[in-house]
Design an enzyme around this catalytic site. Structure first.
Site, PDB file in Angstrom:
ATOM      1  N   ASN A 109       0.855  -1.198   0.000  1.00 21.03           N
ATOM      2  CA  ASN A 109       0.000   0.000   0.000  1.00 21.03           C
ATOM      3  C   ASN A 109       0.882   1.236   0.000  1.00 21.03           C
ATOM      4  O   ASN A 109       2.023   1.194   0.488  1.00 21.03           O
ATOM      5  CB  ASN A 109      -0.863   0.005   1.274  1.00 21.03           C
ATOM      6  CG  ASN A 109      -1.757   1.229   1.375  1.00 21.03           C
ATOM      7  OD1 ASN A 109      -2.365   1.654   0.391  1.00 21.03           O
ATOM      8  ND2 ASN A 109      -1.830   1.820   2.563  1.00 21.03           N
ATOM      9  N   HIS A 111       0.815   5.127   1.485  1.00 23.46           N
ATOM     10  CA  HIS A 111       0.101   5.960   2.453  1.00 23.46           C
ATOM     11  C   HIS A 111       0.761   7.340   2.488  1.00 23.46           C
ATOM     12  O   HIS A 111       1.997   7.428   2.565  1.00 23.46           O
ATOM     13  CB  HIS A 111       0.154   5.311   3.844  1.00 23.46           C
ATOM     14  CG  HIS A 111      -0.587   6.096   4.874  1.00 23.46           C
ATOM     15  ND1 HIS A 111      -1.966   6.113   4.942  1.00 23.46           N
ATOM     16  CD2 HIS A 111      -0.147   6.923   5.846  1.00 23.46           C
ATOM     17  CE1 HIS A 111      -2.341   6.916   5.921  1.00 23.46           C
ATOM     18  NE2 HIS A 111      -1.258   7.414   6.492  1.00 23.46           N
ATOM     19  N   SER A 138       4.767   6.805   2.463  1.00 26.86           N
ATOM     20  CA  SER A 138       5.364   5.518   2.820  1.00 26.86           C
ATOM     21  C   SER A 138       4.721   4.422   1.985  1.00 26.86           C
ATOM     22  O   SER A 138       3.501   4.410   1.805  1.00 26.86           O
ATOM     23  CB  SER A 138       5.098   5.187   4.300  1.00 26.86           C
ATOM     24  OG  SER A 138       5.489   6.249   5.148  1.00 26.86           O
ATOM     25  N   ASP A 147      -2.604   0.654   8.090  1.00 29.91           N
ATOM     26  CA  ASP A 147      -1.401   1.474   7.862  1.00 29.91           C
ATOM     27  C   ASP A 147      -0.261   1.127   8.827  1.00 29.91           C
ATOM     28  O   ASP A 147       0.499   1.998   9.251  1.00 29.91           O
ATOM     29  CB  ASP A 147      -1.743   2.981   7.991  1.00 29.91           C
ATOM     30  CG  ASP A 147      -2.773   3.424   6.975  1.00 29.91           C
ATOM     31  OD1 ASP A 147      -2.821   2.840   5.881  1.00 29.91           O
ATOM     32  OD2 ASP A 147      -3.538   4.354   7.280  1.00 29.91           O
TER      33      ASP A 147
HETATM   34  C1  GRF Z   1      -2.760   9.054  -2.507  1.00 28.21           C
HETATM   35  O1  GRF Z   1      -2.390  10.202  -1.791  1.00 28.21           O
HETATM   36  C2  GRF Z   1      -2.544   7.812  -1.707  1.00 28.21           C
HETATM   37  O2  GRF Z   1      -1.403   7.856  -0.912  1.00 28.21           O
HETATM   38  C3  GRF Z   1      -3.772   7.819  -0.822  1.00 28.21           C
HETATM   39  O3  GRF Z   1      -4.819   8.221  -1.677  1.00 28.21           O
HETATM   40  C4  GRF Z   1      -4.270   9.026  -2.721  1.00 28.21           C
HETATM   41  C5  GRF Z   1      -4.637   8.371  -4.005  1.00 28.21           C
HETATM   42  O4  GRF Z   1      -4.234   9.115  -5.122  1.00 28.21           O
HETATM   43  N1  GRF Z   1      -3.961   6.549  -0.192  1.00 28.21           N
HETATM   44  P1  GRF Z   1      -4.257   8.453  -6.554  1.00 28.21           P
HETATM   45  O5  GRF Z   1      -5.634   7.866  -6.760  1.00 28.21           O
HETATM   46  O6  GRF Z   1      -3.190   7.393  -6.605  1.00 28.21           O
HETATM   47  O7  GRF Z   1      -3.986   9.574  -7.504  1.00 28.21           O
END
Ligand code: GRF
Length: 192
Positions: A109, A111, A138, A147
């Site tokens: 994932n 985050h 991260s 997370d």
């Molecule tokens: C990103 O900031 C990711 O870290 C978070 O949600 C956002 C998704 O953006 N979990 P995208 O859809 O990849 O443009």
């Protein structure tokens, strides 16, 4: 070159991190090929981006479905496309323990914070409220705790005077899109 790992990507929205993983796969030495992009929101903008890139998509609304049942449909679709690894890229649903167990060690994932700081939502507003001098992103393995899994790699950005959650998010997102492919390469290399 060794055979590429088959990667499924789960999204819920815009899909910029998904696009970064798809784009990275065009490098001759990239260790993955993207076999499926799946979304719990049939209107997710990322689905259109995946289609343009020629990647198969699977869209199913989670509404009205028990989490385990919905996640079972996800695993079924991922397996039908031969997925071996799964990358969450802005996937905004908690995963059931069964799904996490099925993909353990091959489930990652991204985050938008410097974990372990600011788990959960609204990371940028919370970083500003806490007076953090830096923010970042991260990439980590997914475990049953939100997370919380082992961090693979991080990217850092400065918090600037006058930042809002939006300006900070934009600065972090640039780094997220750069970080995710690098971190996934490292995770796959280390898993060999
Ligand atoms: C990103 O900031 C990711 O870290 C978070 O949600 C956002 C998704 O953006 N979990 P995208 O859809 O990849 O443009």
């Amino acid at each position: 070159m060794a055979e590429r790992r088959k990667l499924g990507i789960l999204i819920s929205g815009r899909g910029s991190n998904m696009a970064a993983l798809i784009d990275a796969a065009s490098a001759p030495d990239c260790p993955w090929q993207v076999v499926l992009v799946a979304s719990n929101d049939p209107d997710a903008a990322g689905l259109a981006r995946a289609k343009v890139a020629g990647v198969p998509t699977f869209a199913l609304s989670h509404r009205g479905m028990q989490r385990e049942v919905f996640d079972g449909h996800l695993t079924e679709a991922l397996r039908a496309h031969g997925a071996e690894w799964v990358a969450l890229a802005g996937y905004m649903r908690l995963l059931s323990p069964g799904f996490v167990a099925d993909w353990a060690g091959r489930l990652v994932n991204i985050h938008p914070s410097l974990l372990p700081r600011h788990k959960g939502l609204d990371t940028h507003a919370r970083a500003l409220a806490a007076g953090d001098a830096e923010a970042g992103a991260s990439v980590h393995f997914v475990t049953d705790v939100l997370d919380d899994g082992p961090v693979i790699a991080q990217a850092r950005v400065p918090v600037r005077p006058g930042d809002t959650a939006e300006t900070l998010a934009a600065r972090v997102l640039v780094e997220e899109n750069r970080l995710y492919p690098q971190a996934l390469r490292k995770a796959m290399r280390d898993a060999e």
